[in-house]
Design a protein around this motif. Structure first.
Motif, mmCIF file in Angstrom:
data_model
loop_
_atom_site.group_PDB
_atom_site.id
_atom_site.type_symbol
_atom_site.label_atom_id
_atom_site.label_comp_id
_atom_site.label_asym_id
_atom_site.label_seq_id
_atom_site.Cartn_x
_atom_site.Cartn_y
_atom_site.Cartn_z
ATOM 1 N N MET A 45 0.892 -1.176 0.038
ATOM 2 C CA MET A 45 0.084 0.131 0.114
ATOM 3 C C MET A 45 0.781 1.285 0.049
ATOM 4 O O MET A 45 1.686 1.508 0.883
ATOM 5 N N PHE A 46 0.500 2.224 -0.938
ATOM 6 C CA PHE A 46 1.392 3.373 -1.059
ATOM 7 C C PHE A 46 0.282 4.404 -0.466
ATOM 8 O O PHE A 46 -0.219 5.308 -1.149
ATOM 9 N N ALA A 47 0.150 4.412 1.038
ATOM 10 C CA ALA A 47 -0.821 5.282 1.577
ATOM 11 C C ALA A 47 -0.224 6.584 1.618
ATOM 12 O O ALA A 47 0.728 6.917 2.192
ATOM 13 N N PRO A 48 -1.149 7.562 1.231
ATOM 14 C CA PRO A 48 -0.920 8.969 1.616
ATOM 15 C C PRO A 48 -1.068 9.387 3.026
ATOM 16 O O PRO A 48 -2.243 8.743 3.553
ATOM 17 N N THR A 49 -0.206 10.080 3.463
ATOM 18 C CA THR A 49 -0.425 10.495 5.011
ATOM 19 C C THR A 49 -1.594 11.468 5.145
ATOM 20 O O THR A 49 -1.931 11.954 4.292
ATOM 21 N N ASP A 50 -1.881 11.752 6.568
ATOM 22 C CA ASP A 50 -2.736 12.811 6.568
ATOM 23 C C ASP A 50 -2.345 14.098 6.354
ATOM 24 O O ASP A 50 -2.910 15.020 6.026
ATOM 25 N N ALA A 51 -0.942 14.172 6.284
ATOM 26 C CA ALA A 51 -0.201 15.525 5.731
ATOM 27 C C ALA A 51 -0.541 15.644 4.458
ATOM 28 O O ALA A 51 -0.673 17.070 3.967
ATOM 29 N N ALA A 52 -0.447 14.805 3.598
ATOM 30 C CA ALA A 52 -0.775 14.510 2.078
ATOM 31 C C ALA A 52 -2.106 15.123 2.000
ATOM 32 O O ALA A 52 -2.373 16.275 1.117
ATOM 33 N N PHE A 53 -3.130 14.732 2.774
ATOM 34 C CA PHE A 53 -4.602 14.884 2.530
ATOM 35 C C PHE A 53 -4.749 16.580 3.063
ATOM 36 O O PHE A 53 -5.805 17.439 2.324
ATOM 37 N N ALA A 54 -3.867 16.912 4.079
ATOM 38 C CA ALA A 54 -4.142 18.414 4.430
ATOM 39 C C ALA A 54 -3.681 19.261 3.371
ATOM 40 O O ALA A 54 -4.135 20.575 3.511
ATOM 41 N N LEU A 55 -2.931 19.034 2.454
ATOM 42 C CA LEU A 55 -2.610 19.787 1.271
ATOM 43 C C LEU A 55 -3.500 20.097 0.258
ATOM 44 O O LEU A 55 -3.554 21.265 -0.440
ATOM 45 N N MET A 56 -4.678 19.235 0.410
ATOM 46 C CA MET A 56 -5.580 19.432 -0.314
ATOM 47 C C MET A 56 -6.858 20.134 -0.010
ATOM 48 O O MET A 56 -6.801 20.520 1.514
ATOM 49 N N LYS A 57 -7.577 21.061 -0.502
ATOM 50 C CA LYS A 57 -8.595 21.938 -0.161
ATOM 51 C C LYS A 57 -9.579 21.024 0.719
ATOM 52 O O LYS A 57 -9.789 19.825 0.489
ATOM 53 N N LEU B 145 -14.348 13.628 -2.244
ATOM 54 C CA LEU B 145 -14.007 12.459 -2.234
ATOM 55 C C LEU B 145 -14.503 11.552 -1.279
ATOM 56 O O LEU B 145 -15.125 10.650 -1.759
ATOM 57 N N PHE B 146 -14.997 11.930 -0.035
ATOM 58 C CA PHE B 146 -15.695 10.922 0.836
ATOM 59 C C PHE B 146 -17.246 10.933 0.347
ATOM 60 O O PHE B 146 -17.625 10.060 1.112
#
Length: 87
Positions: free
Chosen positions: A38-50, A57-58
């Motif tokens: 799994m190449f899982a994006p971290t919470d920090a990666a999601f935080a870069l999104m608006k 997405l959800f």
């Protein structure tokens, strides 16, 4: 031995992606033993999104399923022994 979902939860930096996985049909398979990478994006990666992009997405099961599957390889892979840019 912990399954992939338990491992992501224990790490503590993948809460958004773990939430995404739990929305999809693949969650049952990832709780079973198997060869997964799994190449899982971290919470920090999601935080870069608006914030509205993440919520969109959800709200869309199809998009969320695609996102999760995009980050999953149904095989075991090993870490590379060299870093990017090394010779």
């Amino acid at each position: 031995m912990a399954n992939l979902i338990e491992t992501l939860q224990a790490e503590g930096t993948f809460t958004t992606f773990t939430r995404a996985i739990k929305m999809t049909e693949i969650v049952a398979a990832l709780r079973e033993p198997g060869a997964y990478t799994m190449f899982a994006p971290t919470d920090a990666a999601f935080a870069l999104m608006k914030a509205d992009q993440v919520e969109d997405l959800f709200e869309d099961y199809e998009d969320m399923s695609k996102l999760v599957k995009y980050h999953l390889v149904l095989a075991s892979t090993e870490r590379p022994t060299c870093s990017i840019g090394s010779s």
